[in-house]
Design a protein around this motif. Structure first.
Motif, mmCIF file in Angstrom:
data_model
loop_
_atom_site.group_PDB
_atom_site.id
_atom_site.type_symbol
_atom_site.label_atom_id
_atom_site.label_comp_id
_atom_site.label_asym_id
_atom_site.label_seq_id
_atom_site.Cartn_x
_atom_site.Cartn_y
_atom_site.Cartn_z
ATOM 1 N N THR A 35 3.640 26.396 5.389
ATOM 2 C CA THR A 35 2.575 27.268 5.882
ATOM 3 C C THR A 35 3.148 28.126 7.002
ATOM 4 O O THR A 35 4.135 27.760 7.632
ATOM 5 N N ALA B 23 -4.136 22.543 7.378
ATOM 6 C CA ALA B 23 -2.745 22.410 7.808
ATOM 7 C C ALA B 23 -2.616 21.474 9.009
ATOM 8 O O ALA B 23 -1.607 20.788 9.164
ATOM 9 N N ARG C 5 -2.520 29.245 3.182
ATOM 10 C CA ARG C 5 -1.245 28.861 3.805
ATOM 11 C C ARG C 5 -0.713 29.924 4.763
ATOM 12 O O ARG C 5 0.401 29.834 5.236
ATOM 13 N N THR C 6 -1.493 30.968 5.022
ATOM 14 C CA THR C 6 -1.059 32.043 5.908
ATOM 15 C C THR C 6 -2.191 32.337 6.899
ATOM 16 O O THR C 6 -3.292 32.660 6.471
ATOM 17 N N TYR C 7 -1.910 32.209 8.176
ATOM 18 C CA TYR C 7 -2.998 32.192 9.154
ATOM 19 C C TYR C 7 -2.911 33.334 10.160
ATOM 20 O O TYR C 7 -1.833 33.798 10.504
ATOM 21 N N HIS D 234 5.264 23.947 9.252
ATOM 22 C CA HIS D 234 4.513 25.136 9.615
ATOM 23 C C HIS D 234 5.430 26.002 10.460
ATOM 24 O O HIS D 234 5.866 25.593 11.544
ATOM 25 N N ASP E 205 2.002 31.207 10.265
ATOM 26 C CA ASP E 205 1.012 32.072 10.891
ATOM 27 C C ASP E 205 1.684 33.354 11.316
ATOM 28 O O ASP E 205 2.909 33.427 11.395
ATOM 29 N N GLY F 47 -8.029 27.064 6.135
ATOM 30 C CA GLY F 47 -6.590 26.837 5.954
ATOM 31 C C GLY F 47 -5.965 26.162 7.163
ATOM 32 O O GLY F 47 -5.160 25.236 7.038
ATOM 33 N N THR F 48 -6.343 26.633 8.338
ATOM 34 C CA THR F 48 -5.744 26.072 9.554
ATOM 35 C C THR F 48 -6.171 24.621 9.739
ATOM 36 O O THR F 48 -5.367 23.779 10.131
ATOM 37 N N GLN G 35 1.562 20.717 3.462
ATOM 38 C CA GLN G 35 2.853 21.307 3.860
ATOM 39 C C GLN G 35 3.679 20.320 4.678
ATOM 40 O O GLN G 35 3.128 19.388 5.272
#
Lengths: 567, 458
Positions: free
Chosen positions: A303, A450, A379-381, A269, A305, A446-447, A266
């Motif tokens: 990405t 990223a 991509r989603t935290y 973020h 959160d 994921g995190t 990405q």
């Protein structure tokens, strides 16, 4: 050092694509190794349990001046606590725990890495003092750039190379991790009691727009090839109708692709999306998550959160000074503010999110919709923007809501304005229940990817740090009562940090050394930037340049990530 | 060759000037010259290499004299005092670094002590107001770069913070304040016509003890309401004039001192000052800042907040949790009620600054002074442990009055054998653990006898 083998557990490691298979995890000298490398290991029997890498938190406020202002000015949140001292130091505080409680509680939840979301560069020695005292967890801290006078000047003139040279210098000066942007331009405007309400409103005097700051920062970040992308808290946080600004901000990333050697894909973020996904106006605000998540789902270079509201009493704190001033007028509680010369402006206000308040309940629904409408959990935290939308200690509860529709319905039934909340949100129509694999993606794999640290953290492949969390959850027969999910994630059965068992049966049993992760970028010598730094310190800072950069002796147990942008 | 050391932080007041140039002798033993410091800062550096420094701990003998002992003996003595005491008090920290404060907190937690700092008898009333009302503030560079209106209320930097006005508030030219002094309005509010008042554009002579009334009047006027012809000895015309300046400012900072904290109203004065700052932010940009006294007296509040959640008056006698209730757990109150049974005076002089009745009570119990210098406290102590002078002989982090961390340097070597506060407290912590381990048997037997709370070594 000792050898350990974790046997019989259901392993979830998205970085290797392991989906609950029974795989043995071998540990030697603090690293994950092939099982064949062990000679005489101690065995941890994880039969009937879930094994994941140590959790990696991408956005949390755990160390530094505004966190500490919150601790200092809220003695009331330490009263009436029933604490049992189990670690080497006492644990105080609730929404803004002491450094010891912070380290212990993250470890108890199976987390081993936290990325501090906002470090005012001027206060970096303070941040590093707190990192020194926070036990067990590894910490990186992102200096804030979006209102920094150097960056405002460079980006106004589109001088990416100069901004990059300055960025590299500041990362080294503060031992920082990446480019954090908070309310670009707005916090500088707050120096005059003003704000930038959208990405096109120019910053007073500096005459650069938030949009220019954002795109310039993306270009700077990719020019340098940093492990992490820009990490942005966009303009107009918390205001109904702000989804328009959020979409505009996201669209600024179009056309950019990630250039780095760390596996990051990405270029932006966008943090605590929940606060930025509001439609409507005034108190009649509504969820615009479908519009936003449609965009996020279809754009791989972004990405996000969540920033889930947990319906608790908490303490808001952000380098978005004008927002905290606004919030002060909403609830009329006490208000702390710190404008930091040439750099940023932060505020702190206590806040109570209540299930009886319609607006708070809508926020709750919006946060969960983000997690549930995410097509790509890599991509989603999961975050609570700790402590802004709720304390990090509620992650297990957020996981419960995401994994159980019944748990969500039970919460909705407890809302005072249940029907009104359902009218303006989409949560009631979503029956998706996230799997353990997806939770592992949203909380570590994921995190770590990223953040550009997936070669060390967030997975269980040989060569990686032996940070492991073992949860008392049988992946083959998940509990019918969702409360058991929350319980399991709150207190892990085992947490290993660098191959040392730090938590057993939910309690701290050892306090292995923690690290400070920072990024050292080599850039070509830049005479103009050197001169600008010299000038600003000579004339405008209130301390000497030579005393600004962190002294080596104040950096504790460092792990440096080297980047070469000089070629 | 004498050596010039630049960018040296000054261990005197909360202004934390970090532009000193100190010339030291070839052998690193003597300060030859100090540039850029005020007279008081200069004296601190000169004092470090003066005759008569104490370089060994001194233990009081039965005949009343002091006898030199080793650091090991002193550490053992201090550890045993802490173990034996039910509620020791560790107080001070106006003049040491944050590393020392963190180590002291570790000792206090282990020993079940009350941990308190000089704010308790100084800006503690500010903390009370901040707990209730917040703290809209800024760093000093913001004031320098933006402020066109400065208010000094109940503070006299001309004497107490000699370089405050020239570095940050009245005189410097900043980014948006290129005209320096000429572009700023200076308002001084004080019952006395101080040397600071002499440089003010407007001097407001408030009646002593009536600051609260005057704040109230300002707030009333700022909100557009009417006030009587005279409030707190100040004429209505002047109140209206000042209120208008406050509202029309582009950026303002209120610096306040002991005149608010220690006159009638105390924390309420600070509370309403904060409220006025909040009010003014509805019109323009205003900030407020406490004129903290010593160079690192902001430090313990910061360090102990991340350690325990409380800045001062921290009762850790339960060992597994901390409790704060100023008035109950504050040093002078504890001493007046004779509630503590051992006293550590660290980097301050309680002998000079506590009420005599409090000192008399404290003196009934073991009294240990940890300080580089001979002071009133050291002269009535049972044990005086000298440590290196922070900012001169010991480096470390200190927090300026605006809570900005400043990294201090070492310019001299401490006298041979003299250690830092941090090392001393680490060694005391270590020694307590050792003694507890040695006496572990008594602990276990006490537990076996059914004692619910066992005080080790009792």
């Amino acid at each position: 050092m000792s050898e350990i083998i974790i046997k019989n557990g259901f392993v979830f490691d998205p970085l290797q694509g392991i989906r609950g298979d029974k795989v043995d995890i071998a540990i030697k000298d603090g690293k994950i190794v092939e099982t064949t490398a062990l000679t005489n290991p101690k065995t941890i029997d994880a039969a009937g349990m879930t094994v994941m890498a140590g959790g990696v938190d991408i956005h949390s406020h755990v160390v530094g001046p505004k966190v500490n202002t919150g601790r200092l000015f809220r003695p009331e949140e330490k009263l009436f606590q029933n604490i049992k001292k189990t670690g080497s130091r006492m644990e105080m505080g609730t929404s803004i725990p002491s450094v010891y409680k912070t380290g212990y509680d993250y470890a108890r939840m199976g987390y081993s890495y936290v990325n501090e979301a906002a470090m005012p560069p001027l206060h970096s020695p303070h941040v590093h003092e707190e990192i020194r005292d926070t036990p067990i967890i590894d910490i990186s801290a992102m200096p804030v750039f979006g209102n920094n006078w150097f960056s405002l000047e460079y980006l106004k003139n589109n001088e990416i190379e100069n901004n990059a040279a300055y960025t590299a210098w500041l990362l080294r000066a503060t031992r920082g991790f990446g480019i954090k942007i908070v309310n670009p331009g707005g916090s500088e405007a707050w120096g005059w009691g003003l704000n930038c309400a959208n990405i096109h409103e120019p910053v007073p005097y500096f005459d650069v727009t938030p949009a220019q700051i954002i795109t310039g920062s993306i270009e700077t970040n990719e020019y340098l090839g940093l492990p992490h992308s820009i990490h942005i808290h966009p303009n107009n946080l918390g205001n109904p109708g702000n989804y328009v600004d959020t979409l505009e901000t996201l669209k600024l990333a179009e056309g950019y692709t990630a250039k780095n050697a760390f596996g990051r894909t990405q270029v932006m973020h966008l943090t605590h999306l929940q606060f930025h996904a509001y439609g409507g106006e005034g108190f009649n605000f509504e969820s615009k998550v479908p519009e936003i998540m449609d965009y996020v789902n279809s754009h791989d270079n972004i990405t996000v959160d969540i920033g889930q509201v947990t319906l608790d009493e908490t303490t808001t704190m952000t380098a978005d000074g004008p927002f905290e001033h606004h919030l002060r007028a909403v609830n009329n509680l006490k208000w702390a503010n710190v404008d930091v010369e040439l750099e940023t402006a932060a505020g702190v206000v206590p806040f109570v999110y209540s299930a009886n308040n319609k607006a708070n309940a809508v926020q709750w629904a919006i946060g969960l919709e983000i997690g549930l409408l995410a097509k790509d959990p890599m991509r989603t935290y999961i975050t609570t923007d700790h402590p802004n939308a709720g304390p990090f200690t509620r992650y297990p509860r957020v996981i419960k809501w995401l994994m159980s529709q019944a748990a969500r319905e039970a919460q909705m039934d407890a809302f005072k304005h249940r029907d009104k909340v359902i009218d303006v949100t989409n949560i009631a129509g979503i029956d998706r229940e996230l799997t353990l694999y997806e939770i592992a993606q949203m909380t570590r794999a994921g995190t770590a990817k990223a953040l550009g640290i997936a070669d060390m953290y967030g997975g269980l492949a040989p060569g990686m740090d032996a940070d492991v969390a073992i949860y008392n959850l049988n992946a083959e027969s998940m509990p019918s009562d969702a409360e058991e999910i929350e319980k399991a994630f709150s207190r892990c059965a085992y947490m290993l940090k660098d191959g040392i068992v730090a938590v057993k049966d939910g309690e701290i049993v050892a306090e292995p050394a923690k690290r400070t992760i920072w990024v050292d970028v080599k850039v070509p010598e830049n005479a103009q930037v050197n001169r600008d730094i010299y000038e600003h310190f000579l004339k405008h800072y209130s301390l000497k340049l030579e005393n600004y950069s962190l002294f080596e002796e104040h950096l504790h147990n460092p792990r440096v990530i080297e980047v070469n942008a000089a070629e | 060759m004498p050596k010039k050391i630049e960018n040296v932080g000054c261990p005197y007041c909360g202004v934390c000037c970090d532009d000193l140039v100190v010339t030291v002798s070839d052998d690193g033993r003597k300060v030859l010259e100090v540039e850029n410091a005020c007279a008081i800062g200069n004296e601190i550096f000169q004092h470090a290499s003066s005759e008569g420094r104490i370089s060994l701990p001194r233990l009081r003998q039965p005949d009343g004299t002091y006898k030199d002992i080793s650091y090991d003996e002193a550490v053992d003595y201090a550890a045993r005092v802490l173990i034996k005491a039910k509620k020791p008090l560790i107080f001070g920290f106006g003049s040491t670094n944050c590393e020392g404060m963190a180590a002291a907190a570790k000792v206090a937690e282990k020993a079940g002590a009350v941990l308190d700092n000089c704010a308790s008898i100084c800006h503690g009333s500010s903390f009370l107001a901040i707990f209730d009302n917040g703290y809209p503030s800024c760093t000093l560079g913001e004031t320098k770069n933006r402020a066109d209106v400065i208010v000094y209320w109940g503070s006299n930097p001309a004497h107490a913070h000699p370089r405050h006005m020239s570095r940050y508030s009245i005189f410097p030219r900043g980014f948006f304040t290129g005209k320096g002094h000429k572009g700023r309005k200076i308002i001084v509010i004080d019952p006395r016509y101080t040397d600071t008042a002499r440089v003010a554009d407007i001097y407001v002579q408030v009646k002593q003890g009536q600051d609260y009334d005057l704040f109230n009047a300002f707030r009333t006027v700022i909100r557009g309401e009417d006030i009587p012809d005279e409030v707190a000895g100040v004429k209505k015309e002047q109140i209206l004039q000042v209120a208008e300046i406050l509202k029309k400012a582009r950026f303002g900072t209120i610096f306040y001192g002991m005149g608010l904290c220690h006159s009638d109203g105390r924390n309420h004065n600070v509370d309403i000052a904060i409220s006025m700052t909040r009010d003014l932010n509805d019109f323009t940009k205003w900030t407020i800042m406490a004129m903290r006294g010593h160079y690192n007296i902001a430090g313990p509040g910061v360090v102990w907040a991340w350690t325990t959640g409380y800045p001062y008056c921290i009762d850790m006698s339960k060992k597994d949790r901390a409790y704060m209730n100023p008035g109950e757990t504050s040093s002078v109150d504890l001493a007046m009620r004779d509630e503590v049974d051992a006293f550590f005076n660290v980097g301050t002089d309680a002998g000079a600054h506590f009420p005599i009745e409090a000192v008399k009570h404290l003196k009934k119990h073991p009294w240990i002074t940890i300080d580089p210098n001979i002071c009133m406290a050291s002269e009535i102590s049972d044990l005086h442990i000298p440590v290196g002078i922070v900012g001169v002989e010991v480096p470390g982090i200190v927090y300026r009055m605006d809570n900005v961390p400043i990294q201090y340097r070492q310019v001299l070597n401490p006298p041979d054998g003299v250690i830092s506060d941090e090392e001393l407290f680490e060694r005391i912590h270590q020694r307590i653990s050792e003694i507890e381990a040695e006496e572990g048997i008594t602990q276990t037997s006490a537990a076996a006898a059914g004692t619910q709370t066992s005080f080790v070594g009792e």
